[in-house]
Each structure stands twice: as C-alpha cells, then as structure tokens.
Design a protein around this motif. Structure first.
Motif, mmCIF file in Angstrom:
data_model
loop_
_atom_site.group_PDB
_atom_site.id
_atom_site.type_symbol
_atom_site.label_atom_id
_atom_site.label_comp_id
_atom_site.label_asym_id
_atom_site.label_seq_id
_atom_site.Cartn_x
_atom_site.Cartn_y
_atom_site.Cartn_z
ATOM 1 N N UNK A 133 7.187 -6.271 0.213
ATOM 2 C CA UNK A 133 7.910 -7.119 1.153
ATOM 3 C C UNK A 133 9.428 -7.123 1.011
ATOM 4 N N UNK A 134 9.975 -6.399 0.059
ATOM 5 C CA UNK A 134 11.414 -6.390 -0.134
ATOM 6 C C UNK A 134 12.116 -5.842 1.102
ATOM 7 N N UNK A 135 13.132 -6.534 1.558
ATOM 8 C CA UNK A 135 13.882 -6.128 2.743
ATOM 9 C C UNK A 135 14.509 -4.758 2.528
ATOM 10 N N UNK A 137 17.358 -3.527 3.232
ATOM 11 C CA UNK A 137 18.730 -3.532 2.699
ATOM 12 C C UNK A 137 18.746 -3.581 1.182
ATOM 13 N N UNK A 138 17.855 -4.384 0.601
ATOM 14 C CA UNK A 138 17.770 -4.455 -0.840
ATOM 15 C C UNK A 138 17.157 -3.181 -1.416
ATOM 16 N N UNK A 139 16.197 -2.644 -0.716
ATOM 17 C CA UNK A 139 15.537 -1.423 -1.151
ATOM 18 C C UNK A 139 16.538 -0.268 -1.239
ATOM 19 N N UNK A 140 17.411 -0.148 -0.231
ATOM 20 C CA UNK A 140 18.362 0.955 -0.186
ATOM 21 C C UNK A 140 19.492 0.775 -1.199
ATOM 22 N N UNK A 141 19.726 -0.461 -1.653
ATOM 23 C CA UNK A 141 20.794 -0.722 -2.627
ATOM 24 C C UNK A 141 20.397 -0.332 -4.042
ATOM 25 N N UNK A 142 19.154 0.003 -4.260
ATOM 26 C CA UNK A 142 18.679 0.354 -5.606
ATOM 27 C C UNK A 142 19.242 1.610 -6.053
#
Length: 142
Positions: A133-135, A137-142
């Motif tokens: 469920x992680x958005x 935007x947060x996923x791509x910031x990893x």
C-alpha cells in the motif's frame, strides 16, 4: 502472536489509553497477524478465545509492571472476538493469501467508525503492508 501485539499496545499506548479510556477500543484483528513464513513457529497460536488471549497478554506484563501500571492495563477493554477460533496458519502463507488478507484488513479499517486508528503488529506484517500500500511517491524515493 495475538498476545504480543496487545502487550505492545497496552505498554506503548499506555498514556493515551489512560487519558482517553472511555473513547478507546482495543480491537484484536486476525487480519493484522504476523505473516507465517517457513519455519516460523512463533506465529502459531496456542490458545483460543478472547479470555485466554487477555489472560496471556496480561500475564506476560505482570513481571515488568508495577501494581498501578498493571491495574491501568487491566482496566482497558480488549475486543478479541476474532481470537475465538484458530486465526493462525500452520503452513507458510502464500503471497496471494497474504495480499488478500491485507486488503481485507484495509477494508476493516476503512469501514471503521473510529476517528483515529493505531495499528499494532509485527515486522513481517508491516513490511508486507507497506509493500502493498505504500504510495508511489514514497516507493520511488527509495
């Protein structure tokens, strides 16, 4: 496993539970249980029923709490109705079964009448929950 999460809730949220006791409901949800992996015997339950779960959770806290702290925790109402039947898996949980369970939990949360919800669980559960469920935007910031 459904003993450790209520213990974590009672200890970690004790100040909030004390201040807002009349407003707080602690609900044990089988869908928030830890993921059963190969060899993970600590995710297999040994007791059924809300009373048994409550007794086990409080018994584990007795050694580390003073009488007044324990009395506060004993006063908290815990709805463990979902612990009345076997809520655990005996074999490793498949990715699709886990995904289905996570979506069911999210539906339970979304349909709740509660204004605030704190989800207490274990590491593999939260890893899977956030992976699902992680958005973006947060996923791509990893």
């Amino acid at each position: 496993p459904l003993t450790r999460a209520p213990q974590t809730c009672l200890v970690g949220l004790r100040p909030a539970l004390r201040e807002r006791q009349a407003e707080v409901a602690v609900l044990v949800r089988a869908n928030a249980r830890e993921r059963k992996n190969r060899g993970g015997n600590d995710t297999i339950g040994s007791a059924l029923g809300a009373d048994a779960m409550r007794v086990r959770a409080l018994a584990g806290l007795r050694a580390g709490c003073g009488p007044s702290e324990l009395a506060e925790m004993e006063a908290v109402q815990i709805d463990a109705g979902e612990a009345e039947s076997a809520w655990w898996d005996y074999s490793a949980e498949s990715a699709s079964a886990l995904r289905e369970r996570l979506h069911e939990l999210l539906l339970q949360i979304e349909s709740s009448q509660a204004r605030r919800i704190v989800l207490v669980g274990h590491s593999h559960f939260f890893r899977a929950f956030l992976a699902e469920f992680l958005h973006s935007e947060f996923r791509s910031a990893r």
